[in-house]
Design a protein around this motif. Sequence first.
Motif, short mmCIF file in Angstrom:
data_model
loop_
_atom_site.label_atom_id
_atom_site.label_comp_id
_atom_site.label_asym_id
_atom_site.label_seq_id
_atom_site.Cartn_x
_atom_site.Cartn_y
_atom_site.Cartn_z
N GLN A 106 4.05 -1.54 5.66
CA GLN A 106 4.46 -2.73 5.23
C GLN A 106 3.84 -3.68 6.13
OE1 GLN A 106 8.69 -2.71 5.30
NE2 GLN A 106 8.77 -1.47 3.31
N PHE A 107 3.47 -4.77 5.87
CA PHE A 107 2.72 -5.81 6.76
C PHE A 107 3.69 -7.12 6.89
CE2 PHE A 107 -0.74 -3.07 5.40
CZ PHE A 107 -1.15 -2.48 6.63
N MET B 272 0.79 -1.23 0.02
CA MET B 272 -0.16 -0.02 0.09
C MET B 272 1.01 1.08 -0.03
SD MET B 272 -2.53 1.27 2.92
CE MET B 272 -3.85 -0.08 2.59
N HIS B 273 0.65 2.03 -0.90
CA HIS B 273 1.52 3.24 -0.91
C HIS B 273 0.45 4.57 -0.92
CE1 HIS B 273 5.25 1.46 -1.79
NE2 HIS B 273 4.68 0.67 -2.92
N LEU B 274 0.74 5.35 0.05
CA LEU B 274 0.09 6.72 0.09
C LEU B 274 0.86 7.98 0.25
CD1 LEU B 274 -2.05 5.72 3.10
CD2 LEU B 274 -2.90 5.85 0.45
N PRO B 275 0.62 8.94 -0.32
CA PRO B 275 1.77 10.01 -0.19
C PRO B 275 2.47 10.19 1.12
CG PRO B 275 -0.13 10.83 -1.01
CD PRO B 275 -0.44 9.46 -0.61
N PHE B 276 3.68 10.19 1.09
CA PHE B 276 4.47 10.32 2.26
C PHE B 276 4.29 9.30 3.43
CE2 PHE B 276 3.57 14.54 0.73
CZ PHE B 276 4.98 14.89 0.41
N VAL B 277 3.56 8.11 2.93
CA VAL B 277 3.38 7.17 4.11
C VAL B 277 3.47 5.64 3.43
CG1 VAL B 277 1.61 6.11 5.59
CG2 VAL B 277 1.73 8.25 5.45
#
Length: 76
Positions: A9-10, A1-6
């Motif tokens: 990792q699981f 999952m990639h979000l801006p600035f975040v």
Amino acid sequence: MHLPFVTAQFHKPDVHLPGKHELASATEAVRAQLPEPGQALFYGGLAAGVALSLLEWPVALAIGVGTAVIGRERHE
């Protein structure tokens, strides 16, 4: 999952489950620390006496500790 600035990792947790040999040795270690059935009944009677207000807890504690100390000295 990639979000801006975040970035999240699981990871799968690394869990160690004990084998039969480890469970058997743990069981034996616990059994070695448990009192004999007669002693357990005695200590249970002390606890019941406190719960029913037949004994004050300091008196029951003194009786229980004294009995345990004397029992260990006899055993050794």
